[in-house]
Design a protein around this motif. Structure first.
Motif, PDB file in Angstrom:
ATOM      1  N   GLN A 114       0.831  -1.208   0.000  1.00 18.54           N
ATOM      2  CA  GLN A 114       0.000   0.000   0.000  1.00 18.54           C
ATOM      3  C   GLN A 114       0.864   1.256   0.000  1.00 18.54           C
ATOM      4  N   ALA A 115       1.890   1.270   0.852  1.00 19.75           N
ATOM      5  CA  ALA A 115       2.792   2.425   0.911  1.00 19.75           C
ATOM      6  C   ALA A 115       3.572   2.569  -0.387  1.00 19.75           C
ATOM      7  N   ALA A 116       3.966   1.422  -0.989  1.00 26.47           N
ATOM      8  CA  ALA A 116       4.673   1.468  -2.267  1.00 26.47           C
ATOM      9  C   ALA A 116       3.773   2.022  -3.366  1.00 26.47           C
ATOM     10  N   PHE A 117       2.495   1.628  -3.372  1.00 28.37           N
ATOM     11  CA  PHE A 117       1.553   2.160  -4.356  1.00 28.37           C
ATOM     12  C   PHE A 117       1.500   3.686  -4.258  1.00 28.37           C
ATOM     13  N   ARG A 118       1.375   4.182  -3.042  1.00 28.62           N
ATOM     14  CA  ARG A 118       1.276   5.631  -2.863  1.00 28.62           C
ATOM     15  C   ARG A 118       2.514   6.334  -3.412  1.00 28.62           C
ATOM     16  N   MET A 119       3.684   5.769  -3.123  1.00 25.79           N
ATOM     17  CA  MET A 119       4.933   6.400  -3.553  1.00 25.79           C
ATOM     18  C   MET A 119       5.113   6.280  -5.058  1.00 25.79           C
ATOM     19  N   MET A 120       4.846   5.094  -5.605  1.00 26.59           N
ATOM     20  CA  MET A 120       5.040   4.873  -7.042  1.00 26.59           C
ATOM     21  C   MET A 120       4.035   5.656  -7.874  1.00 26.59           C
ATOM     22  N   LYS A 121       2.847   5.859  -7.356  1.00 27.68           N
ATOM     23  CA  LYS A 121       1.808   6.636  -8.044  1.00 27.68           C
ATOM     24  C   LYS A 121       2.207   8.105  -8.139  1.00 27.68           C
ATOM     25  N   GLU A 122       2.827   8.621  -7.087  1.00 26.31           N
ATOM     26  CA  GLU A 122       3.111  10.057  -7.007  1.00 26.31           C
ATOM     27  C   GLU A 122       4.417  10.440  -7.686  1.00 26.31           C
ATOM     28  N   GLN A 123       5.345   9.495  -7.831  1.00 31.27           N
ATOM     29  CA  GLN A 123       6.678   9.853  -8.322  1.00 31.27           C
ATOM     30  C   GLN A 123       6.674  10.081  -9.833  1.00 31.27           C
ATOM     31  N   SER A 124       7.736  10.706 -10.309  1.00 32.91           N
ATOM     32  CA  SER A 124       7.881  10.961 -11.746  1.00 32.91           C
ATOM     33  C   SER A 124       9.274  10.509 -12.196  1.00 32.91           C
ATOM     34  N   PRO A 125       9.366   9.615 -13.187  1.00 30.57           N
ATOM     35  CA  PRO A 125       8.257   8.989 -13.894  1.00 30.57           C
ATOM     36  C   PRO A 125       7.478   8.043 -12.984  1.00 30.57           C
ATOM     37  N   GLN A 126       6.185   7.963 -13.260  1.00 36.46           N
ATOM     38  CA  GLN A 126       5.284   7.167 -12.437  1.00 36.46           C
ATOM     39  C   GLN A 126       5.541   5.677 -12.640  1.00 36.46           C
ATOM     40  N   GLY A 127       5.266   4.890 -11.587  1.00 40.83           N
ATOM     41  CA  GLY A 127       5.289   3.438 -11.718  1.00 40.83           C
ATOM     42  C   GLY A 127       6.423   2.774 -10.975  1.00 40.83           C
ATOM     43  N   GLY A 128       6.445   1.457 -11.052  1.00 38.10           N
ATOM     44  CA  GLY A 128       7.449   0.644 -10.377  1.00 38.10           C
ATOM     45  C   GLY A 128       7.005  -0.802 -10.391  1.00 38.10           C
ATOM     46  N   ARG A 129       7.708  -1.616  -9.623  1.00 34.62           N
ATOM     47  CA  ARG A 129       7.399  -3.045  -9.604  1.00 34.62           C
ATOM     48  C   ARG A 129       7.369  -3.541  -8.162  1.00 34.62           C
ATOM     49  N   ILE A 130       6.409  -4.417  -7.877  1.00 36.47           N
ATOM     50  CA  ILE A 130       6.307  -5.085  -6.574  1.00 36.47           C
ATOM     51  C   ILE A 130       6.389  -6.583  -6.829  1.00 36.47           C
ATOM     52  N   ILE A 131       7.270  -7.257  -6.114  1.00 38.86           N
ATOM     53  CA  ILE A 131       7.383  -8.710  -6.185  1.00 38.86           C
ATOM     54  C   ILE A 131       7.122  -9.267  -4.794  1.00 38.86           C
ATOM     55  N   ASN A 132       6.071 -10.055  -4.673  1.00 42.82           N
ATOM     56  CA  ASN A 132       5.724 -10.679  -3.403  1.00 42.82           C
ATOM     57  C   ASN A 132       6.377 -12.049  -3.296  1.00 42.82           C
ATOM     58  N   ASN A 133       6.847 -12.382  -2.113  1.00 44.12           N
ATOM     59  CA  ASN A 133       7.379 -13.718  -1.850  1.00 44.12           C
ATOM     60  C   ASN A 133       6.212 -14.615  -1.449  1.00 44.12           C
ATOM     61  N   GLY A 134       5.850 -15.509  -2.344  1.00 35.45           N
ATOM     62  CA  GLY A 134       4.754 -16.416  -2.067  1.00 35.45           C
ATOM     63  C   GLY A 134       5.227 -17.646  -1.313  1.00 35.45           C
ATOM     64  N   SER A 135       5.690 -18.663  -2.018  1.00 35.92           N
ATOM     65  CA  SER A 135       6.146 -19.939  -1.469  1.00 35.92           C
ATOM     66  C   SER A 135       5.428 -21.041  -2.225  1.00 35.92           C
ATOM     67  N   ILE A 136       6.062 -22.183  -2.301  1.00 35.91           N
ATOM     68  CA  ILE A 136       5.364 -23.346  -2.843  1.00 35.91           C
ATOM     69  C   ILE A 136       4.142 -23.677  -1.981  1.00 35.91           C
ATOM     70  N   SER A 137       4.163 -23.238  -0.726  1.00 36.42           N
ATOM     71  CA  SER A 137       2.979 -23.422   0.126  1.00 36.42           C
ATOM     72  C   SER A 137       1.780 -22.628  -0.371  1.00 36.42           C
ATOM     73  N   ALA A 138       2.003 -21.685  -1.294  1.00 44.20           N
ATOM     74  CA  ALA A 138       0.883 -20.997  -1.925  1.00 44.20           C
ATOM     75  C   ALA A 138       0.162 -21.900  -2.913  1.00 44.20           C
ATOM     76  N   HIS A 139       0.761 -23.060  -3.230  1.00 45.02           N
ATOM     77  CA  HIS A 139       0.149 -24.043  -4.129  1.00 45.02           C
ATOM     78  C   HIS A 139      -0.299 -25.293  -3.374  1.00 45.02           C
ATOM     79  N   ALA A 140       0.567 -25.786  -2.489  1.00 40.95           N
ATOM     80  CA  ALA A 140       0.303 -27.054  -1.805  1.00 40.95           C
ATOM     81  C   ALA A 140       0.878 -26.997  -0.398  1.00 40.95           C
ATOM     82  N   PRO A 141       0.095 -27.376   0.614  1.00 43.64           N
ATOM     83  CA  PRO A 141       0.559 -27.268   1.995  1.00 43.64           C
ATOM     84  C   PRO A 141       1.416 -28.446   2.434  1.00 43.64           C
ATOM     85  N   ARG A 142       2.183 -28.197   3.465  1.00 40.66           N
ATOM     86  CA  ARG A 142       2.808 -29.279   4.231  1.00 40.66           C
ATOM     87  C   ARG A 142       1.902 -29.621   5.415  1.00 40.66           C
ATOM     88  N   PRO A 143       2.080 -30.794   6.006  1.00 38.48           N
ATOM     89  CA  PRO A 143       1.325 -31.080   7.235  1.00 38.48           C
ATOM     90  C   PRO A 143       1.652 -30.066   8.334  1.00 38.48           C
TER      91      PRO A 143
END
Length: 251
Positions: free
Chosen positions: A122-151
């Protein structure tokens, strides 16, 4: 150096995946802000990056929105813009039966893994929206657990599935601001968090088996590739894993 003149923020940069990615980005010429709870660990990452790298260690609790806001105020003052956020800070719970998991531990993991990722994005969106040139990239760390769980991993797995939903939603919301949002799903990178795999970890059928791991530097390489693309291109999801780990098919 593909990142020369660009500015990045890595959360959870004091160890493991966060440290590996921060060092990889610094090696590509990025100025890198290093966020995490332990300032001494962040300063060690900065030292490993070398004297020529521009790094900014900032002690931060990503689960606290006031702490995240203070972090981004530092970024504005020191960097003036943000081209890349690697949303990495996360934690796991000891493998306990779901009925024995304390409520406090559930709330702590959700607070760091999910709430923290949202607050930083959210904070990155605010900053990237306001800056010039506008924009940027966000990469979230998911995990293989985002596909299949462990016990015995309900809180961690639930938050990582939620990160996938967050990535998809932010990817849509970011288009109008030239903010590209993607996710890297990591399997068995050799870090302090995965040391237990050398002793064996519980499988779906209850057996305990040693699992292969890979050099965590491979994650840095993967993130640098995602970050290298122009903002009119995106990798929504990338999986990087130890080739022989039990994930594809029946392992």
């Amino acid at each position: 150096m593909r990142g020369k003149g660009k500015f990045a923020l890595v959360t959870g940069a004091g160890s493991g995946v966060g440290r590996a990615v921060a060092l990889a980005l610094a090696g590509e010429g990025y100025a890198v802000a290093l966020a995490g709870r332990r300032l001494d660990a962040l300063e060690e990452t900065a030292s490993l990056a070398g004297a020529e790298a521009r790094t900014l260690p900032v002690s931060t609790d990503v689960s606290n929105p006031d702490s995240v806001n203070a972090l981004f105020e530092r970024l504005r003052a020191e960097f003036g813009r943000l081209d890349l956020l690697f949303n990495n800070a996360g934690m796991n719970a000891p493998g306990v039966l779901v009925e024995d998991l304390p409520a406090e531990k559930w709330l702590e993991i959700v607070g760091v893994n999910l709430n923290g990722s949202f607050f930083c994005a959210q904070a990155a969106f605010r900053m990237m929206k306001e800056q010039s040139p506008q924009g940027g990239r966000i990469i979230n760390n998911g995990s293989i657990s985002a596909h299949a769980p462990r016990p015995d991993s309900a809180p961690y797995t639930a938050t990582k599935h939620a990160i996938t939903g967050l990535t998809k939603s932010l990817s849509l919301d970011g288009r109008k601001y030239d903010i590209a949002v993607g996710q890297v799903d990591i399997g068995n990178a050799a870090t302090p968090m995965t040391q237990r795999m050398q002793r064996g970890v519980k499988q779906a059928d209850g057996r305990v088996e040693v699992e292969p791991t890979m050099d965590v530097a491979n994650v840095g390489t993967a993130v640098c590739y995602m970050a290298s693309l122009p903002l009119d291109a995106n990798v929504p999801f990338l999986t990087v894993m130890a080739n022989k780990m039990p994930f594809i098919g029946r392992g």
